[in-house]
Scaffold this active site. Structure first.
Site, mmCIF file in Angstrom:
data_model
loop_
_atom_site.group_PDB
_atom_site.id
_atom_site.type_symbol
_atom_site.label_atom_id
_atom_site.label_comp_id
_atom_site.label_asym_id
_atom_site.label_seq_id
_atom_site.Cartn_x
_atom_site.Cartn_y
_atom_site.Cartn_z
ATOM 1 N N TRP A 151 -26.135 -8.365 30.169
ATOM 2 C CA TRP A 151 -25.506 -7.913 31.409
ATOM 3 C C TRP A 151 -26.175 -8.407 32.680
ATOM 4 C CZ3 TRP A 151 -29.745 -5.446 33.016
ATOM 5 C CH2 TRP A 151 -30.507 -4.711 32.080
ATOM 6 N N ASN A 152 -27.278 -9.110 32.566
ATOM 7 C CA ASN A 152 -27.988 -9.438 33.808
ATOM 8 C C ASN A 152 -27.392 -10.616 34.571
ATOM 9 O OD1 ASN A 152 -28.840 -11.094 31.743
ATOM 10 N ND2 ASN A 152 -30.975 -11.116 32.379
ATOM 11 N N LYS A 175 -17.774 -12.924 24.486
ATOM 12 C CA LYS A 175 -17.779 -11.468 24.694
ATOM 13 C C LYS A 175 -18.887 -11.131 25.687
ATOM 14 C CE LYS A 175 -19.870 -7.995 22.796
ATOM 15 N NZ LYS A 175 -20.102 -7.152 23.981
ATOM 16 N N PRO A 230 -33.952 -7.039 18.950
ATOM 17 C CA PRO A 230 -33.317 -6.321 17.831
ATOM 18 C C PRO A 230 -31.881 -6.770 17.576
ATOM 19 C CG PRO A 230 -34.466 -4.787 19.291
ATOM 20 C CD PRO A 230 -34.499 -6.122 19.965
ATOM 21 N N THR A 231 -31.102 -6.980 18.647
ATOM 22 C CA THR A 231 -29.730 -7.468 18.453
ATOM 23 C C THR A 231 -29.768 -8.870 17.847
ATOM 24 O OG1 THR A 231 -29.008 -6.172 20.355
ATOM 25 C CG2 THR A 231 -27.525 -7.899 19.615
ATOM 26 N N GLU A 461 -30.657 -23.885 25.712
ATOM 27 C CA GLU A 461 -29.561 -24.044 26.654
ATOM 28 C C GLU A 461 -30.032 -25.011 27.730
ATOM 29 O OE1 GLU A 461 -28.461 -19.887 27.523
ATOM 30 O OE2 GLU A 461 -26.960 -20.106 25.947
HETATM 31 P P1 NAD Z 1 -28.376 -6.271 23.947
HETATM 32 O O1 NAD Z 1 -29.085 -6.955 22.857
HETATM 33 O O2 NAD Z 1 -28.288 -4.803 23.943
HETATM 34 O O3 NAD Z 1 -26.848 -6.780 23.999
HETATM 35 C C1 NAD Z 1 -26.533 -8.146 24.149
HETATM 36 C C2 NAD Z 1 -25.097 -8.374 23.712
HETATM 37 O O4 NAD Z 1 -25.012 -8.232 22.294
HETATM 38 C C3 NAD Z 1 -24.080 -7.394 24.294
HETATM 39 O O5 NAD Z 1 -22.904 -8.101 24.630
HETATM 40 C C4 NAD Z 1 -23.835 -6.437 23.138
HETATM 41 O O6 NAD Z 1 -22.572 -5.818 23.178
HETATM 42 C C5 NAD Z 1 -23.934 -7.377 21.959
HETATM 43 N N1 NAD Z 1 -24.253 -6.753 20.665
HETATM 44 C C6 NAD Z 1 -24.939 -5.611 20.419
HETATM 45 N N2 NAD Z 1 -25.043 -5.401 19.090
HETATM 46 C C7 NAD Z 1 -24.420 -6.449 18.483
HETATM 47 C C8 NAD Z 1 -24.209 -6.807 17.121
HETATM 48 N N3 NAD Z 1 -24.665 -6.060 16.099
HETATM 49 N N4 NAD Z 1 -23.535 -7.947 16.847
HETATM 50 C C9 NAD Z 1 -23.095 -8.730 17.856
HETATM 51 N N5 NAD Z 1 -23.261 -8.436 19.168
HETATM 52 C C10 NAD Z 1 -23.923 -7.301 19.473
HETATM 53 O O7 NAD Z 1 -29.015 -6.836 25.289
HETATM 54 P P2 NAD Z 1 -28.740 -6.349 26.793
HETATM 55 O O8 NAD Z 1 -29.366 -5.019 26.960
HETATM 56 O O9 NAD Z 1 -27.301 -6.533 27.124
HETATM 57 O O10 NAD Z 1 -29.551 -7.438 27.619
HETATM 58 C C11 NAD Z 1 -30.908 -7.373 27.852
HETATM 59 C C12 NAD Z 1 -31.659 -8.227 26.868
HETATM 60 O O11 NAD Z 1 -31.189 -9.570 26.927
HETATM 61 C C13 NAD Z 1 -33.143 -8.293 27.184
HETATM 62 O O12 NAD Z 1 -33.898 -8.202 26.014
HETATM 63 C C14 NAD Z 1 -33.294 -9.675 27.796
HETATM 64 O O13 NAD Z 1 -34.575 -10.210 27.710
HETATM 65 C C15 NAD Z 1 -32.289 -10.462 27.040
HETATM 66 N N6 NAD Z 1 -31.910 -11.675 27.780
HETATM 67 C C16 NAD Z 1 -32.316 -12.901 27.305
HETATM 68 C C17 NAD Z 1 -32.010 -14.067 28.011
HETATM 69 C C18 NAD Z 1 -32.461 -15.414 27.529
HETATM 70 O O14 NAD Z 1 -31.899 -16.408 27.960
HETATM 71 N N7 NAD Z 1 -33.455 -15.529 26.672
HETATM 72 C C19 NAD Z 1 -31.274 -13.973 29.199
HETATM 73 C C20 NAD Z 1 -30.863 -12.712 29.643
HETATM 74 C C21 NAD Z 1 -31.188 -11.575 28.919
#
Ligand code: NAD
Length: 487
Positions: A151-152, A175, A230-231, A461
């Site tokens: 979401w960021n 998504k 974890p995701t 990326e």
């Molecule tokens: P999140 O892991 O909770 O969710 C990310 C996405 O995955 C959402 O769209 C969510 O609906 C989806 N999702 C959740 N469970 C799933 C499943 N079992 N199967 C498929 N999709 C699923 O993360 P968040 O809270 O939205 O974002 C914050 C996290 O993202 C932080 O850990 C941050 O560091 C990371 N992030 C990483 C980057 C990068 O480029 N490395 C960039 C931005 C954010």
């Protein structure tokens, strides 16, 4: 261009609603107001999107690369032309300040499309001489790629995935996070206006279950996730079950090492950018700031002085430098970490609270927060907080700093500030991270690859490297001699 999307999903070239899906709201977290009501994708919507993408992908892959490049370039131009409206929508959806979204969201997406449009026309294989015979390689698209976003940076994430994917001849079903569903629908509209075939870029909404269903759909060739570790574990395992390709852009707890010969204003500026931009909700943030012992006092003093000047407030006000967190739940999580930091003995050097009065009483605001006297084993030095919380640690020697910086399961990013050019490169070489900044922090130009090592993920990326993760090689062996068969 209409300001607001008109339905939950964008599938096969048009907006689509299916009210049978679980309803959910998009909330502007500066005020708590509901800005849109949407429905999660039902299995029927998911299937429709995947089939539309599969059909469009065939047509797209057969389109000459230069023609594909023109579509991407036109999409980039349309984003630049509509930057104001797109940035306002992004600021509403994410509650990041408009001052930021105007320069770091839609424009970053447009830059990716612009740059990968130039790459699209130059995809080529190689000829392999084999004596009499020869072989050649062809770089082929994977098929339908699923993108799942955090979401960021919703627009940026969607475009960083779509640009290389489409440049290579793939289609995408994206998504966005359920917390920020709106802006990527506008990107889908823009692709259509730019001349993409219907179904080439689709957006479907929903929570984790929708992401999971997309990941394991029979038509999915690849999944690229930006999200938490974890995701990432769940999505990677699910992708592996069908031998699908995967890119994982996950979280971090990145170190920034400041030596006592560094330019102190640059280092303080880097630490602030790497902890407070987007209210700290950035994966690559340098949340462990290691400062060489002799510099600590001056560094902390300047850091606090400059942090006091940060203007918190209404994200829609162009003067605001820091908005609230994305949701009330995220604020609770961040405040919990601040309490843990205090309880475990870190010194709260600045902030740590919730501002009050006016808008502050309605929104998910947290003050920019600085902890000093942080030690490696404290929770705030080990876990990703994803909020405006900076931890200051001190070190004596280079070896010690590198060893402690690397003592984490994450490996997304790292930074080093020093006036010694040799040490700068030596330390950058020794840090376990996918991207390392020297005398800079959090710069992510599209020309340079971005991604993590260790638990922060894999795949890249941006840069030409991204193309490798959206294509596969085919080798074609051409027999020119008579077939030498023993039978
Ligand atoms: P999140 O892991 O909770 O969710 C990310 C996405 O995955 C959402 O769209 C969510 O609906 C989806 N999702 C959740 N469970 C799933 C499943 N079992 N199967 C498929 N999709 C699923 O993360 P968040 O809270 O939205 O974002 C914050 C996290 O993202 C932080 O850990 C941050 O560091 C990371 N992030 C990483 C980057 C990068 O480029 N490395 C960039 C931005 C954010």
């Amino acid at each position: 261009m209409r300001a607001q999307p008109t339905a939950s999903h964008f599938v096969d070239g048009a907006y689509l609603e299916d009210e049978a899906g679980t309803p959910f709201d998009s909330i502007h977290s500066a005020t708590g107001e509901v800005i849109a009501r949407l429905h999660a994708a039902t299995p029927a919507v998911i299937d429709k999107a995947m089939k539309a993408a599969a059909r469009a992908q065939k047509e797209w892959a057969a389109t000459p690369p230069a023609a594909r490049a023109r579509v991407l370039r036109k999409a980039a131009d349309l984003i630049y032309a509509n930057n104001q409206a797109l940035s306002e929508l992004e600021a509403l959806d994410t509650a990041k300040p408009i001052q930021e979204t105007l320069v770091a969201d839609a424009t970053s997406g447009a830059e990716a499309l612009e740059w990968f449009s130039a790459q699209a026309a130059s995809i080529a294989g190689e000829a392999v001489p084999l004596g009499t015979d020869f072989a050649y390689t062809v770089r082929e698209p994977l098929g339908v790629c699923v993108g799942i976003g955090a979401w960021n940076y919703p627009t940026q994430i969607a475009c960083w995935k779509a640009a290389p994917a489409l440049a290579c001849g793939n289609a995408m079903v994206f998504k966005p996070s359920e917390l920020t569903p709106l802006s990527t629908l506008k990107i889908a509209e823009i692709f259509m206006e730019a001349g993409a075939p219907a179904g080439l870029f689709n957006v479907v909404q929903g929570m984790g279950e929708v992401g999971a269903a997309l990941t394991t759909h029979p038509l999915t060739a690849k999944v690229s996730l930006t999200g938490s570790v974890p995701t990432g574990g769940k999505v990677y395992a699910a992708a592996a079950s069908g031998m699908r390709h995967a890119t994982m852009e996950l979280g971090g707890k990145s170190p920034m090492i400041v030596f006592d010969d560094a330019d102190i204003e640059d280092a303080v500026g880097g630490a602030m950018l790497g902890n407070f931009y987007s209210a700290g909700q950035i994966c690559s943030n340098g949340t462990r700031v290691f400062v060489q012992a002799g510099l600590e006092e001056r560094f902390l003093e300047r850091l606090i002085e400059r942090t006091k000047e940060i203007r918190l407030g209404d994200p829609m006000d162009p003067e605001t430098q820091m908005g609230p967190l994305v949701s009330e739940a995220q604020r609770e999580k961040v405040l919990g970490y601040i309490e843990t930091g205090k309880r475990e003995g870190a010194t709260l050097a600045h902030g740590g609270g919730v501002p009050s009065g006016g808008l502050f009483d309605k929104g998910a605001f947290v003050e920019p927060t600085i902890f000093s006297d942080v030690t490696d084993e404290m929770t705030i030095a080990r876990e990703e907080i994803f909020g405006p919380v900076l931890s200051l640690l001190t070190f004596e020697t280079e070896e010690e700093a590198v060893e402690r910086a690397n003592a984490t399961p994450f490996g997304l990013a790292a930074g080093v500030f020093t006036g010694d050019i040799t040490r700068a490169h030596r330390v950058a070489g020794a840090l376990e991270a996918g991207i390392c900044w020297i005398n800079a922090y959090n710069l992510t130009p599209v020309e340079a690859p971005f991604g993590g090592v260790k638990q922060s993920g894999f795949g890249r990326e941006n840069g030409r490297a991204a193309m490798e993760f959206y294509s596969q090689l085919k080798t074609i062996h051409v027999g020119l001699a008579p077939v030498d068969s023993p039978y």
